[in-house]
Design a protein around this motif. Structure first.
Motif, PDB file in Angstrom:
ATOM      1  N   SER A  74       0.370  -1.049   0.218  1.00 16.81           N
ATOM      2  CA  SER A  74      -0.286  -0.195  -0.343  1.00 16.81           C
ATOM      3  C   SER A  74       0.864   1.249  -0.136  1.00 16.81           C
ATOM      4  N   THR A  99       3.882   3.887  -1.841  1.00 14.28           N
ATOM      5  CA  THR A  99       5.158   3.681  -3.096  1.00 14.28           C
ATOM      6  C   THR A  99       6.531   3.206  -2.870  1.00 14.28           C
ATOM      7  N   TYR A 129       3.678   2.330  -7.414  1.00 16.60           N
ATOM      8  CA  TYR A 129       3.675   1.531  -5.958  1.00 16.60           C
ATOM      9  C   TYR A 129       3.891  -0.168  -6.658  1.00 16.60           C
TER      10      TYR A 129
END
Length: 340
Positions: free
Chosen positions: A96, A98, A137
């Motif tokens: 969740s 980056t 991500y």
């Protein structure tokens, strides 16, 4: 830098004892890339977890840099672990977050300010080849890019030791080579001590200076990679070396040669600079024999090349003996596999 003395680890499973690591002694130099190779169940992953005390040894001592690991308080162990980073086979990223946030996570835990964290992240992203991907991500990255994030995150606290537990096993060969090149570059730039755990001998061959071979919880052989290639003592070590030096179809070629009943099949082994010399052409001229090359391969290690070549030599008994002597005089090991 890293000293293990009589280190053992025994697990208790359903009332039974399992000796995962048995009386291991290892000494790893500062700045070295040291490999530990073994098949599944050999105990190598347990061994690497003993280094940072993710698993506590049942017996023995573990010393890393100035830390006697088993004598540290919980607070001291936490500080020591900041200098002993780890990367994993399956990346262990926060999905969740980056790339930037993943790399910054250890710094966040350490209480580093946001401005300093992101400055460090920019430096690390460039180092591992992820410049421009900081806002991506993990789901948007390839396997190699995910491992680069893992490496950058592991370097965030400027560790002295990097533990790599099957770090390339989930990657294709091309990506594996790229990650190994990156680890070698980091080792050279930062002087980082790297311990590589793997079941693939090509990983050891490519960047390690020394290797320990594990089987059934024990280190059965260790030494300079080229010397282990040159004189493997244990059957398991010989099987690992053959992964690189004997092509899979060499046996078929030899069997076909035997069926044709031509020549004597000889396995030649070259080391170091000798692997690059035109010994076969010199052999033909010097001994007046016919040489048919069946199969061959050359593996490059950090300390030189290791080559294996299967040939068929046609000539009478005197010519064959002269050829074998010629090869031995030129520092080429010659093993007669079958005679015509």
């Amino acid at each position: 830098m890293i000293h293990l003395s009589n280190v053992s680890k025994t697990f208790q499973l359903k009332g039974q004892s399992l000796d995962a690591v048995k009386d291991v002694d290892l000494h790893i130099e500062k700045g070295e890339i040291f490999g530990v190779v073994g098949y599944s169940g050999a105990g190598k992953s347990t061994l690497v977890r003993l280094l940072n005390l993710l698993e506590k040894p049942t017996n023995g001592t573990v010393k890393i840099a100035d830390y006697e690991m088993l004598k540290l308080s919980n607070r001291e162990l936490k500080r020591a672990r900041q200098e002993i980073s780890m990367i994993f086979q399956h990346f262990n990223l926060l999905w969740s977050r980056t790339v930037r946030e993943n790399i910054a996570f250890p710094l966040e835990i350490a209480g580093v300010s946001k401005a300093e964290r992101y400055e460090k992240v920019a430096e690390l992203a460039k180092l591992v080849g992820l410049e421009g991907r900081e806002d991506s991500y993990p789901s948007q990255l390839s396997g190699g890019q995910k491992q680069r994030v893992g490496i950058a995150r592991a370097l965030a606290n400027e560790p002295k030791v990097l533990l790599c537990d099957e770090a390339t096993s989930a990657l294709d060969p091309k990506t594996t080579n790229a990650i190994l090149d990156l680890l070698h570059d980091i080792n050279q730039r930062l002087g980082l001590t790297i311990v590589l755990i793997t079941h693939e001998m090509n990983v050891i061959q490519k960047i390690c200076s020394r290797v320990a071979v594990m089987e059934d919880g024990s280190v059965v052989e260790q030494g300079n990679v080229l010397e282990v290639f040159r004189h493997p003592q244990e059957e398991i070590t010989k099987s690992f070396v053959k992964q690189l030096t004997d092509p899979e179809d060499s046996n078929q070629a030899i069997e076909e040669q035997l069926e044709q009943e031509k020549g004597t099949v000889v396995r030649l082994t070259f080391f170091g600079d000798d692997a690059e010399k035109p010994v076969v052409s010199e052999l033909i001229r010097a001994c007046n024999v016919t040489v048919n090359i069946l199969q061959g391969n050359i593996a490059n290690t950090q300390d030189g090349s290791y080559g294996s070549l299967f040939v068929s030599i046609e000539g009478d008994a005197a010519q064959l003996n002269e050829a074998i002597e010629f090869l031995q005089d030129h520092q080429v090991e010659a093993e007669v596999i079958s005679r015509a």
